[in-house]
Design a protein around this motif. Sequence first.
Motif, PDB file in Angstrom:
ATOM      1  N   ARG A  31      12.970  -4.504  -9.983  1.00  0.00           N
ATOM      2  CA  ARG A  31      11.828  -5.230  -9.286  1.00  0.00           C
ATOM      3  C   ARG A  31      10.803  -4.764  -8.439  1.00  0.00           C
ATOM      4  NH1 ARG A  31      15.417  -9.529  -5.921  1.00  0.00           N
ATOM      5  NH2 ARG A  31      13.335 -10.357  -5.616  1.00  0.00           N
ATOM      6  N   TYR A  32      11.439  -3.506  -7.807  1.00  0.00           N
ATOM      7  CA  TYR A  32      10.366  -2.751  -6.960  1.00  0.00           C
ATOM      8  C   TYR A  32       9.607  -1.676  -7.572  1.00  0.00           C
ATOM      9  CZ  TYR A  32      13.898  -4.691  -3.870  1.00  0.00           C
ATOM     10  OH  TYR A  32      14.692  -5.658  -3.215  1.00  0.00           O
ATOM     11  N   GLY A  33       9.537  -1.760  -8.979  1.00  0.00           N
ATOM     12  CA  GLY A  33       8.702  -0.971  -9.779  1.00  0.00           C
ATOM     13  C   GLY A  33       9.095   0.524 -10.111  1.00  0.00           C
ATOM     14  N   ASN A  34      10.418   0.720  -9.891  1.00  0.00           N
ATOM     15  CA  ASN A  34      11.006   2.119 -10.011  1.00  0.00           C
ATOM     16  C   ASN A  34      11.735   2.093 -11.570  1.00  0.00           C
ATOM     17  OD1 ASN A  34      10.754   3.039  -7.390  1.00  0.00           O
ATOM     18  ND2 ASN A  34      12.502   1.625  -6.656  1.00  0.00           N
ATOM     19  N   ALA A  35      11.049   3.163 -12.161  1.00  0.00           N
ATOM     20  CA  ALA A  35      11.207   3.418 -13.597  1.00  0.00           C
ATOM     21  C   ALA A  35      12.242   4.542 -13.634  1.00  0.00           C
ATOM     22  CB  ALA A  35      10.015   3.559 -14.529  1.00  0.00           C
ATOM     23  N   ASN A  36      13.252   4.556 -14.593  1.00  0.00           N
ATOM     24  CA  ASN A  36      14.165   5.567 -15.118  1.00  0.00           C
ATOM     25  C   ASN A  36      14.488   5.502 -16.644  1.00  0.00           C
ATOM     26  OD1 ASN A  36      15.420   4.226 -12.240  1.00  0.00           O
ATOM     27  ND2 ASN A  36      15.390   6.300 -12.251  1.00  0.00           N
ATOM     28  N   TYR A  37      14.698   6.649 -17.092  1.00  0.00           N
ATOM     29  CA  TYR A  37      14.619   7.129 -18.552  1.00  0.00           C
ATOM     30  C   TYR A  37      15.710   8.029 -18.929  1.00  0.00           C
ATOM     31  CZ  TYR A  37       9.810   5.329 -18.000  1.00  0.00           C
ATOM     32  OH  TYR A  37       8.586   4.895 -17.719  1.00  0.00           O
ATOM     33  N   VAL A  38      16.148   7.411 -19.941  1.00  0.00           N
ATOM     34  CA  VAL A  38      17.327   8.541 -20.681  1.00  0.00           C
ATOM     35  C   VAL A  38      16.693  10.004 -20.797  1.00  0.00           C
ATOM     36  CG1 VAL A  38      16.964   7.901 -22.996  1.00  0.00           C
ATOM     37  CG2 VAL A  38      19.167   8.946 -22.075  1.00  0.00           C
ATOM     38  N   ASP A  39      17.102  10.929 -20.751  1.00  0.00           N
ATOM     39  CA  ASP A  39      16.540  12.210 -20.772  1.00  0.00           C
ATOM     40  C   ASP A  39      15.960  12.545 -22.195  1.00  0.00           C
ATOM     41  OD1 ASP A  39      19.175  14.458 -18.951  1.00  0.00           O
ATOM     42  OD2 ASP A  39      17.330  13.011 -18.220  1.00  0.00           O
ATOM     43  N   SER A  40      16.292  11.804 -23.256  1.00  0.00           N
ATOM     44  CA  SER A  40      15.686  12.288 -24.570  1.00  0.00           C
ATOM     45  C   SER A  40      14.318  11.642 -24.494  1.00  0.00           C
ATOM     46  CB  SER A  40      16.616  11.801 -25.739  1.00  0.00           C
ATOM     47  OG  SER A  40      16.821  10.431 -25.347  1.00  0.00           O
ATOM     48  N   VAL A  41      13.928  10.713 -23.948  1.00  0.00           N
ATOM     49  CA  VAL A  41      12.614  10.079 -24.021  1.00  0.00           C
ATOM     50  C   VAL A  41      11.637  10.262 -22.791  1.00  0.00           C
ATOM     51  CG1 VAL A  41      13.873   8.166 -25.337  1.00  0.00           C
ATOM     52  CG2 VAL A  41      13.247   7.915 -22.701  1.00  0.00           C
ATOM     53  N   LYS A  42      12.045  11.062 -21.865  1.00  0.00           N
ATOM     54  CA  LYS A  42      11.104  11.368 -20.753  1.00  0.00           C
ATOM     55  C   LYS A  42      10.164  12.165 -21.167  1.00  0.00           C
ATOM     56  CE  LYS A  42      14.723  11.444 -17.089  1.00  0.00           C
ATOM     57  NZ  LYS A  42      15.465  12.446 -16.191  1.00  0.00           N
ATOM     58  N   GLY A  43       8.959  11.516 -20.760  1.00  0.00           N
ATOM     59  CA  GLY A  43       7.592  12.321 -20.962  1.00  0.00           C
ATOM     60  C   GLY A  43       7.087  11.670 -22.291  1.00  0.00           C
ATOM     61  N   ARG A  44       7.790  10.780 -23.021  1.00  0.00           N
ATOM     62  CA  ARG A  44       7.369  10.239 -24.314  1.00  0.00           C
ATOM     63  C   ARG A  44       7.105   8.653 -24.106  1.00  0.00           C
ATOM     64  NH1 ARG A  44      10.193  10.569 -28.867  1.00  0.00           N
ATOM     65  NH2 ARG A  44      12.274  10.788 -27.642  1.00  0.00           N
ATOM     66  N   PHE A  45       8.107   8.178 -23.540  1.00  0.00           N
ATOM     67  CA  PHE A  45       8.396   6.746 -23.242  1.00  0.00           C
ATOM     68  C   PHE A  45       7.788   6.258 -21.828  1.00  0.00           C
ATOM     69  CE2 PHE A  45      11.808   5.562 -26.689  1.00  0.00           C
ATOM     70  CZ  PHE A  45      10.947   6.405 -27.768  1.00  0.00           C
ATOM     71  N   THR A  46       7.035   4.860 -21.778  1.00  0.00           N
ATOM     72  CA  THR A  46       6.927   4.327 -20.615  1.00  0.00           C
ATOM     73  C   THR A  46       7.213   2.989 -20.591  1.00  0.00           C
ATOM     74  OG1 THR A  46       4.905   5.918 -20.383  1.00  0.00           O
ATOM     75  CG2 THR A  46       4.827   4.041 -19.058  1.00  0.00           C
ATOM     76  N   ILE A  47       8.075   2.589 -19.606  1.00  0.00           N
ATOM     77  CA  ILE A  47       8.382   1.188 -19.510  1.00  0.00           C
ATOM     78  C   ILE A  47       7.426   0.547 -18.577  1.00  0.00           C
ATOM     79  CG2 ILE A  47      10.087   1.662 -17.528  1.00  0.00           C
ATOM     80  CD1 ILE A  47      11.578  -0.782 -18.703  1.00  0.00           C
ATOM     81  N   SER A  48       6.833  -0.761 -18.741  1.00  0.00           N
ATOM     82  CA  SER A  48       5.912  -1.055 -17.841  1.00  0.00           C
ATOM     83  C   SER A  48       6.259  -2.956 -17.877  1.00  0.00           C
ATOM     84  CB  SER A  48       4.490  -0.865 -18.016  1.00  0.00           C
ATOM     85  OG  SER A  48       4.039  -1.481 -19.239  1.00  0.00           O
ATOM     86  N   ARG A  49       5.837  -3.411 -16.737  1.00  0.00           N
ATOM     87  CA  ARG A  49       5.913  -5.000 -16.582  1.00  0.00           C
ATOM     88  C   ARG A  49       4.584  -5.601 -16.343  1.00  0.00           C
ATOM     89  NH1 ARG A  49      10.122  -5.454 -11.943  1.00  0.00           N
ATOM     90  NH2 ARG A  49      10.035  -7.697 -12.254  1.00  0.00           N
ATOM     91  N   ASP A  50       4.483  -6.793 -16.777  1.00  0.00           N
ATOM     92  CA  ASP A  50       3.362  -7.757 -16.444  1.00  0.00           C
ATOM     93  C   ASP A  50       3.934  -8.952 -16.041  1.00  0.00           C
ATOM     94  OD1 ASP A  50       1.087  -9.355 -16.058  1.00  0.00           O
ATOM     95  OD2 ASP A  50       0.068  -8.637 -18.066  1.00  0.00           O
ATOM     96  N   ASN A  51       4.084  -9.065 -14.575  1.00  0.00           N
ATOM     97  CA  ASN A  51       4.768 -10.330 -14.048  1.00  0.00           C
ATOM     98  C   ASN A  51       3.644 -11.463 -14.478  1.00  0.00           C
ATOM     99  OD1 ASN A  51       6.804  -8.815 -13.068  1.00  0.00           O
ATOM    100  ND2 ASN A  51       6.051  -8.789 -10.871  1.00  0.00           N
ATOM    101  N   ALA A  52       2.649 -11.434 -14.687  1.00  0.00           N
ATOM    102  CA  ALA A  52       1.767 -12.370 -14.744  1.00  0.00           C
ATOM    103  C   ALA A  52       1.984 -13.115 -16.299  1.00  0.00           C
ATOM    104  CB  ALA A  52       0.194 -12.418 -14.477  1.00  0.00           C
ATOM    105  N   LYS A  53       2.225 -12.392 -17.160  1.00  0.00           N
ATOM    106  CA  LYS A  53       2.513 -12.560 -18.528  1.00  0.00           C
ATOM    107  C   LYS A  53       4.125 -12.774 -18.772  1.00  0.00           C
ATOM    108  CE  LYS A  53      -1.697 -10.656 -20.443  1.00  0.00           C
ATOM    109  NZ  LYS A  53      -2.011  -9.597 -21.449  1.00  0.00           N
ATOM    110  N   ASN A  54       4.917 -12.501 -17.799  1.00  0.00           N
ATOM    111  CA  ASN A  54       6.531 -12.461 -17.960  1.00  0.00           C
ATOM    112  C   ASN A  54       6.740 -11.555 -19.227  1.00  0.00           C
ATOM    113  OD1 ASN A  54       7.025 -14.327 -15.891  1.00  0.00           O
ATOM    114  ND2 ASN A  54       6.299 -15.880 -17.004  1.00  0.00           N
ATOM    115  N   THR A  55       6.059 -10.440 -19.142  1.00  0.00           N
ATOM    116  CA  THR A  55       6.583  -9.720 -20.309  1.00  0.00           C
ATOM    117  C   THR A  55       6.903  -8.074 -20.067  1.00  0.00           C
ATOM    118  OG1 THR A  55       5.137 -10.890 -21.699  1.00  0.00           O
ATOM    119  CG2 THR A  55       5.353  -8.695 -22.564  1.00  0.00           C
ATOM    120  N   VAL A  56       7.702  -7.492 -20.474  1.00  0.00           N
ATOM    121  CA  VAL A  56       8.061  -6.086 -20.257  1.00  0.00           C
ATOM    122  C   VAL A  56       7.410  -5.489 -21.534  1.00  0.00           C
ATOM    123  CG1 VAL A  56      10.013  -4.645 -19.864  1.00  0.00           C
ATOM    124  CG2 VAL A  56      10.150  -6.874 -19.402  1.00  0.00           C
ATOM    125  N   TYR A  57       7.062  -4.175 -21.367  1.00  0.00           N
ATOM    126  CA  TYR A  57       6.676  -3.255 -22.572  1.00  0.00           C
ATOM    127  C   TYR A  57       7.532  -2.106 -22.596  1.00  0.00           C
ATOM    128  CZ  TYR A  57       2.603  -6.452 -21.950  1.00  0.00           C
ATOM    129  OH  TYR A  57       1.885  -7.732 -21.864  1.00  0.00           O
TER     130      TYR A  57
END
Length: 114
Positions: free
Chosen positions: A53-79
Amino acid sequence: QVQLVESGGGLVQAGGSLRLSCAASASISSFNFLRWYRQAPGKQRDLVAQITRYGNANYVDSVKGRFTISRDNAKNTVYLQMNGLKPEDTGVYYCAVGSSTIYWGQGTQVTVSS
């Protein structure tokens, strides 16, 4: 009860990109975490990425540098932006949100061909 609907999966060649979306039926701003999991054929469901909820992102090692998680609270959507896809990224991707209770989506299939 929170309903989650994933979309954006499909078939892509190795090296390609996909963006997964997870639309929630309720406000996501109050949840402690928003997550993406992956379940490969015949394997357990594993956590791939999380954003708090504070915007801190974590990834499994196998996807680091390739995947990006993000959120749009106005749209209630996670990407989940997935670049440089590999055949081993193939699986059903599930989003999950929650705090003390976890809510799951129905999953979206991602298939990466070599």
